[in-house]
Design a protein around this motif. Sequence first.
Motif, mmCIF file in Angstrom:
data_model
loop_
_atom_site.group_PDB
_atom_site.id
_atom_site.type_symbol
_atom_site.label_atom_id
_atom_site.label_comp_id
_atom_site.label_asym_id
_atom_site.label_seq_id
_atom_site.Cartn_x
_atom_site.Cartn_y
_atom_site.Cartn_z
ATOM 1 N N ASN A 246 0.808 -1.223 0.000
ATOM 2 C CA ASN A 246 0.000 0.000 0.000
ATOM 3 C C ASN A 246 0.838 1.270 0.000
ATOM 4 O O ASN A 246 0.383 2.322 0.462
ATOM 5 N N SER A 247 2.064 1.170 -0.514
ATOM 6 C CA SER A 247 2.891 2.355 -0.706
ATOM 7 C C SER A 247 2.686 2.864 -2.132
ATOM 8 O O SER A 247 2.500 2.076 -3.065
ATOM 9 N N ILE A 248 2.738 4.165 -2.292
ATOM 10 C CA ILE A 248 2.498 4.754 -3.604
ATOM 11 C C ILE A 248 3.694 4.515 -4.516
ATOM 12 O O ILE A 248 4.831 4.858 -4.180
ATOM 13 N N LEU A 249 3.436 3.920 -5.673
ATOM 14 C CA LEU A 249 4.456 3.725 -6.686
ATOM 15 C C LEU A 249 4.508 4.892 -7.663
ATOM 16 O O LEU A 249 5.587 5.275 -8.128
ATOM 17 N N LEU A 250 3.345 5.424 -8.008
ATOM 18 C CA LEU A 250 3.260 6.513 -8.973
ATOM 19 C C LEU A 250 2.115 7.421 -8.564
ATOM 20 O O LEU A 250 1.002 6.956 -8.329
ATOM 21 N N ASP A 251 2.427 8.702 -8.485
ATOM 22 C CA ASP A 251 1.445 9.683 -8.021
ATOM 23 C C ASP A 251 1.352 10.785 -9.071
ATOM 24 O O ASP A 251 2.329 11.513 -9.303
ATOM 25 N N THR A 252 0.207 10.896 -9.726
ATOM 26 C CA THR A 252 0.056 11.878 -10.796
ATOM 27 C C THR A 252 -1.233 12.669 -10.634
ATOM 28 O O THR A 252 -2.145 12.267 -9.909
ATOM 29 N N LEU A 253 -1.292 13.772 -11.359
ATOM 30 C CA LEU A 253 -2.504 14.573 -11.473
ATOM 31 C C LEU A 253 -2.830 14.674 -12.959
ATOM 32 O O LEU A 253 -1.955 15.001 -13.769
ATOM 33 N N GLU A 254 -4.071 14.381 -13.328
ATOM 34 C CA GLU A 254 -4.473 14.443 -14.728
ATOM 35 C C GLU A 254 -5.610 15.440 -14.898
ATOM 36 O O GLU A 254 -6.591 15.399 -14.145
ATOM 37 N N ILE A 255 -5.465 16.303 -15.869
ATOM 38 C CA ILE A 255 -6.515 17.252 -16.210
ATOM 39 C C ILE A 255 -7.138 16.777 -17.511
ATOM 40 O O ILE A 255 -6.556 16.899 -18.593
ATOM 41 N N THR A 256 -8.317 16.209 -17.389
ATOM 42 C CA THR A 256 -8.995 15.575 -18.504
ATOM 43 C C THR A 256 -10.417 15.251 -18.082
ATOM 44 O O THR A 256 -10.754 15.349 -16.891
ATOM 45 N N ARG A 257 -11.263 14.863 -19.010
ATOM 46 C CA ARG A 257 -12.636 14.489 -18.650
ATOM 47 C C ARG A 257 -12.629 13.327 -17.673
ATOM 48 O O ARG A 257 -13.309 13.351 -16.649
#
Length: 287
Positions: A246-257
């Motif tokens: 339960n550790s974060i491997l990839l953390d992103t923010l997406e601006i999209t529908r």
Amino acid sequence: MNIKPFPVAVVGLGPGSQPEDPDLAYMPLPREIDSFDQPTLPTSEEVEHLHAAKQVIADLIAQLQGYQGDAEVYPVQDISQLDAANRQLINQLLGEGEVSCRVKLLDGRELDMQESVFAGIWRVLESSADGQLLADRIEACPIPAAVWQAARAFGKAELDIPTLPEQLMNAGPVLTEIAAAMQNPGSEAHITNFSLLPMSPADMDCLDAILGPGNSGVFSRGYGKCRIMATSLANVWRVQYFNGMNSILLDTLEITRIPEVALASADDLADSLDRLQEAWQWLQGEY
């Protein structure tokens, strides 16, 4: 009527079979990648009298054969009025897949959505604010439109950046980038990868506070645990991947529908149509 856990009567072993955690916590990753397993179906003689459920499947197949992939207009079968025996057959046929969604609408209603073992075939339960079941339907689509429609209706159209603490490293430039991308959305998602940026814990705390929580979420326990959460901003999503601890491997923010990773593909839906037709032939005693 309490709708949690998700009321699928017959559930196989493997990813997606775990009971739903009310706090949206994550279970350990599967140790193996499962291929498609056709649900264990009764014989045609056992379901010969279940005309209503079989008609639902026949109608769904007919709708899928003409479906062109529209994100908002797609096959829907309302099964709210089925009796217990017919509903059990639907439960047994669809099973429970690896992706689920939860949406809280502005009027207090809630939607719990579970993808079936057929990718792109969703079971959608609609309940009132006090937990009473209002509707039960099957939707065939990349993802139920209510997931992103409700998030867009809830979210703010613009990002107002407050005065930030001086000790922050990169929260300010990231927020400026988000605000600009919201004003000029493109045909492709604008992605900010926090895992590759020098972001301090204070930066991330600041971003979390300003972005705020949304009202829609998508959760996958398939090839890897993935959480896609709407923020308080329209078309701005937090997409996180987790390992078995339960550790974060990839953390992103997406601006999209809606982030593409949440969607069943056209190939997925075509394969599901083939599988549904095989199951239909079995139920008809033709397979």
